[in-house]
Design a protein around this motif. Structure first.
Motif, PDB file in Angstrom:
ATOM      1  N   UNK A 134       0.875  -1.173   0.000  1.00  0.00           N
ATOM      2  CA  UNK A 134       0.000   0.000   0.000  1.00  0.00           C
ATOM      3  C   UNK A 134       0.913   1.224   0.000  1.00  0.00           C
ATOM      4  N   UNK A 135       0.694   2.159  -0.911  1.00  0.00           N
ATOM      5  CA  UNK A 135       1.619   3.288  -1.013  1.00  0.00           C
ATOM      6  C   UNK A 135       0.874   4.603  -1.209  1.00  0.00           C
ATOM      7  N   UNK A 136       1.371   5.631  -0.531  1.00  0.00           N
ATOM      8  CA  UNK A 136       0.978   7.008  -0.816  1.00  0.00           C
ATOM      9  C   UNK A 136       2.182   7.717  -1.416  1.00  0.00           C
ATOM     10  N   UNK A 137       1.898   8.649  -2.316  1.00  0.00           N
ATOM     11  CA  UNK A 137       2.977   9.425  -2.927  1.00  0.00           C
ATOM     12  C   UNK A 137       2.433  10.807  -3.272  1.00  0.00           C
ATOM     13  N   UNK A 138       3.306  11.681  -3.746  1.00  0.00           N
ATOM     14  CA  UNK A 138       2.889  13.053  -4.046  1.00  0.00           C
ATOM     15  C   UNK A 138       3.584  13.541  -5.304  1.00  0.00           C
ATOM     16  N   UNK A 139       2.921  14.457  -5.987  1.00  0.00           N
ATOM     17  CA  UNK A 139       3.469  15.103  -7.173  1.00  0.00           C
ATOM     18  C   UNK A 139       3.276  16.611  -7.049  1.00  0.00           C
ATOM     19  N   UNK A 140       4.069  17.406  -7.791  1.00  0.00           N
ATOM     20  CA  UNK A 140       3.866  18.855  -7.764  1.00  0.00           C
ATOM     21  C   UNK A 140       2.440  19.232  -8.149  1.00  0.00           C
ATOM     22  N   UNK A 141       1.961  20.343  -7.605  1.00  0.00           N
ATOM     23  CA  UNK A 141       0.591  20.804  -7.849  1.00  0.00           C
ATOM     24  C   UNK A 141       0.323  20.939  -9.342  1.00  0.00           C
ATOM     25  N   UNK A 142       1.255  21.533 -10.075  1.00  0.00           N
ATOM     26  CA  UNK A 142       1.048  21.760 -11.507  1.00  0.00           C
ATOM     27  C   UNK A 142       1.044  20.458 -12.287  1.00  0.00           C
ATOM     28  N   UNK A 187      -1.112  12.402  -3.830  1.00  0.00           N
ATOM     29  CA  UNK A 187      -1.505  13.667  -3.227  1.00  0.00           C
ATOM     30  C   UNK A 187      -0.648  14.805  -3.790  1.00  0.00           C
ATOM     31  N   UNK A 188      -0.966  16.027  -3.363  1.00  0.00           N
ATOM     32  CA  UNK A 188      -0.250  17.203  -3.855  1.00  0.00           C
ATOM     33  C   UNK A 188       0.887  17.583  -2.912  1.00  0.00           C
ATOM     34  N   UNK A 189       2.066  17.812  -3.475  1.00  0.00           N
ATOM     35  CA  UNK A 189       3.197  18.280  -2.677  1.00  0.00           C
ATOM     36  C   UNK A 189       2.856  19.635  -2.063  1.00  0.00           C
ATOM     37  N   UNK A 190       3.328  19.851  -0.864  1.00  0.00           N
ATOM     38  CA  UNK A 190       3.029  21.096  -0.163  1.00  0.00           C
ATOM     39  C   UNK A 190       1.730  20.996   0.600  1.00  0.00           C
ATOM     40  N   UNK A 260      -3.490  27.790  -5.772  1.00  0.00           N
ATOM     41  CA  UNK A 260      -2.287  27.022  -5.443  1.00  0.00           C
ATOM     42  C   UNK A 260      -1.529  26.757  -6.735  1.00  0.00           C
ATOM     43  N   UNK A 261      -0.236  27.007  -6.716  1.00  0.00           N
ATOM     44  CA  UNK A 261       0.536  26.927  -7.962  1.00  0.00           C
ATOM     45  C   UNK A 261       1.888  26.244  -7.725  1.00  0.00           C
ATOM     46  N   UNK A 262       2.466  25.811  -8.824  1.00  0.00           N
ATOM     47  CA  UNK A 262       3.846  25.318  -8.812  1.00  0.00           C
ATOM     48  C   UNK A 262       4.712  26.250  -9.643  1.00  0.00           C
ATOM     49  N   UNK A 263       5.868  26.567  -9.117  1.00  0.00           N
ATOM     50  CA  UNK A 263       6.886  27.301  -9.877  1.00  0.00           C
ATOM     51  C   UNK A 263       7.865  26.266 -10.413  1.00  0.00           C
ATOM     52  N   UNK A 264       8.138  26.311 -11.691  1.00  0.00           N
ATOM     53  CA  UNK A 264       8.979  25.277 -12.307  1.00  0.00           C
ATOM     54  C   UNK A 264      10.468  25.539 -12.056  1.00  0.00           C
ATOM     55  N   UNK A 265      10.772  25.929 -10.838  1.00  0.00           N
ATOM     56  CA  UNK A 265      12.155  26.110 -10.409  1.00  0.00           C
ATOM     57  C   UNK A 265      12.263  25.657  -8.958  1.00  0.00           C
ATOM     58  N   UNK A 266      13.430  25.179  -8.602  1.00  0.00           N
ATOM     59  CA  UNK A 266      13.723  24.837  -7.228  1.00  0.00           C
ATOM     60  C   UNK A 266      15.210  25.010  -7.004  1.00  0.00           C
ATOM     61  N   UNK A 267      15.686  24.513  -5.872  1.00  0.00           N
ATOM     62  CA  UNK A 267      17.112  24.688  -5.600  1.00  0.00           C
ATOM     63  C   UNK A 267      17.968  23.897  -6.586  1.00  0.00           C
ATOM     64  N   UNK A 268      17.398  22.833  -7.158  1.00  0.00           N
ATOM     65  CA  UNK A 268      18.129  22.102  -8.193  1.00  0.00           C
ATOM     66  C   UNK A 268      18.371  22.950  -9.428  1.00  0.00           C
ATOM     67  N   UNK A 269      17.441  23.874  -9.712  1.00  0.00           N
ATOM     68  CA  UNK A 269      17.625  24.805 -10.824  1.00  0.00           C
ATOM     69  C   UNK A 269      18.830  25.702 -10.555  1.00  0.00           C
ATOM     70  N   UNK A 270      18.949  26.153  -9.310  1.00  0.00           N
ATOM     71  CA  UNK A 270      20.109  26.954  -8.905  1.00  0.00           C
ATOM     72  C   UNK A 270      21.400  26.160  -9.113  1.00  0.00           C
ATOM     73  N   UNK A 271      21.388  24.912  -8.664  1.00  0.00           N
ATOM     74  CA  UNK A 271      22.583  24.073  -8.809  1.00  0.00           C
ATOM     75  C   UNK A 271      22.948  23.862 -10.281  1.00  0.00           C
ATOM     76  N   UNK A 272      21.945  23.631 -11.105  1.00  0.00           N
ATOM     77  CA  UNK A 272      22.227  23.396 -12.519  1.00  0.00           C
ATOM     78  C   UNK A 272      22.817  24.641 -13.180  1.00  0.00           C
ATOM     79  N   UNK A 273      22.253  25.806 -12.891  1.00  0.00           N
ATOM     80  CA  UNK A 273      22.803  27.046 -13.455  1.00  0.00           C
ATOM     81  C   UNK A 273      24.223  27.279 -12.965  1.00  0.00           C
ATOM     82  N   UNK A 274      24.449  27.013 -11.687  1.00  0.00           N
ATOM     83  CA  UNK A 274      25.796  27.179 -11.132  1.00  0.00           C
ATOM     84  C   UNK A 274      26.779  26.222 -11.794  1.00  0.00           C
TER      85      UNK A 274
END
Length: 406
Positions: A134-142, A187-190, A260-274
């Motif tokens: 039995x499993x619960x999981x979550x995805x971004x709102x968008x 379910x929805x992340x956040x 409720x919204x999702x922004x298609x950026x996170x700290x991984x986006x920062x890491x990738x740009x860096x």
């Protein structure tokens, strides 16, 4: 917790790491896999009991699996290998649910836990193993979408529509685990963090939240702080992950799906740009991927070159932060406009930790509250719970579902 011989799983599938609970045990694995094209390792002798015990006890650090006829190193094993590594592509626009990693990572971890459980119960692990899940999981709102979106069902069906066979290649006698998913709820992340984990979570979490409130709002008593945590009906959760930032708004005690919204950026986006910018900097250098960049950032330099490399990497990250912070602030201001009775804003997610420590994000959000003349208080969940808050809510829901099936 085991319910009626089911494996009870909560699966917070992050762009940077999988945070999972299997039968009450918390697990964190890097969201990284490496496909094995050429076999070079020597398998362990399955008749050597000492080696079998050692390998099974550390199996989550050495995931070497075959799924659907393809062989992979998974999680820590992939991170520590020199093979080409695959991560979630935060720029693909496909969403996590539509990737192979969304299946490979949880299947490997759950099957590994089944092997460890069987071995500890003195079951012959070299005979085929089976488990009902039995499993619960979550995805971004968008990614979940709105209204009659069937994305939740589509993702759940990837697990439930067939039995999954996972082969472990660590031994000369491979181990086979067949997983049958009886129920998967998405379910929805956040939202799962703010609506479930925060008001119903453990005492230690509540104390951390009260402590942050008293530190930043000394005029609020402990009783008032606890009342806000337990009973607020107008709440915004800002969940800063690696690939997305979810702003989950609750209005009058009901999830506000339209605001409720999702922004298609996170700290991984920062890491990738860096990572992309790093070679062009003064004292810049090349790294194979953002996994290697993270290793440099978290390293303890032992010589001058290591120290300079770490400083350069941190400088590259600082140049990449403003875009993310600006987008979070823009989404935050939109939420404040949508709900002028907001009571509490919670800031959490793995990406919140470096942003709180390295930027003025908190100060900027507090300034926005003051400009909007909002009475809401801003609460950072803290380093211990920020990254596992969604998983905590999912675990509570998974246990509830399992109880109902028992």
């Amino acid at each position: 917790m085991k319910k009626n011989k089911l494996m009870v799983v909560s699966n917070d599938l992050g762009y940077g790491a999988v945070k999972m609970s299997v039968d009450g045990q918390y697990i964190k694995e890097p969201s990284v896999v490496a496909e094995v094209q050429q076999i070079t390792n020597d398998p362990i002798n399955s008749s050597n009991e000492a080696e079998v015990e050692r390998t099974i006890s550390s199996l989550l650090d050495n995931l070497d699996v075959t799924i659907d006829k393809k062989r992979y190193l998974v999680g820590a094993a992939a991170s520590n290998s020199t093979l080409p590594r695959q991560q979630f592509d935060i720029n693909s626009g496909r969403g996590k649910a539509n990737t192979d990693l969304a299946m490979i990572l949880p299947l490997s971890i759950i099957a590994a836990k089944k092997i460890q459980e069987a071995y500890n119960n003195e079951v012959d692990v070299f005979e085929p193993l089976k488990a009902d899940v039995v499993m619960t999981t979550a995805l971004p709102i968008s990614e979940i979408g709105f209204g009659n979106s069937d994305h939740r069902e589509e993702f759940a069906n990837k697990f439930t529509n067939k039995k999954h066979i996972i082969i472990f290649n660590n031994f000369d006698n491979p181990i086979s685990v067949t997983l049958s998913f009886k129920t998967v709820k998405v379910f929805k992340e956040g939202e799962v963090a703010t609506a479930i984990a925060i008001p119903h979570g453990p005492e230690k979490l509540r104390k951390a939240l009260v402590s942050d409130i008293k530190k930043n709002y000394p005029e609020i008593s402990e009783n008032m702080a606890e009342e806000l945590i337990a009973n607020s009906k107008n709440v915004l959760g800002i969940d800063i992950g690696q690939g997305t930032t979810d702003l989950a708004l609750t209005t009058k005690g009901v999830a506000d799906v339209f605001n409720s919204v999702s922004i298609s950026e996170g700290y991984g986006t920062v890491l990738r740009r860096a990572w992309q910018f790093l070679p062009r900097m003064d004292k810049g250098y090349h790294l194979p991927d953002t996994v290697a960049l993270t290793e440099v950032i978290n390293s303890e330099p032992i010589n001058k070159i290591d120290q300079e490399n770490k400083e350069t990497a941190l400088e590259a990250i600082q140049t990449s932060v403003p875009s993310l912070v600006g987008n979070i602030e823009e989404g935050f201001n939109a939420a404040l406009t949508a709900n002028y009775n907001l009571e509490v804003v919670y800031l959490f997610g793995g990406g919140s930790i470096p942003l709180i420590q390295q930027t003025t994000l908190r100060h900027q959000l507090v300034d926005s509250l003051q400009r909007k003349r909002s009475k809401a208080i801003l609460v950072w969940v803290g380093e211990e719970y920020s990254q596992k808050l969604n998983e905590l809510g999912l675990e509570m829901l998974a246990n509830e579902i399992a109880d109902n099936l028992a």
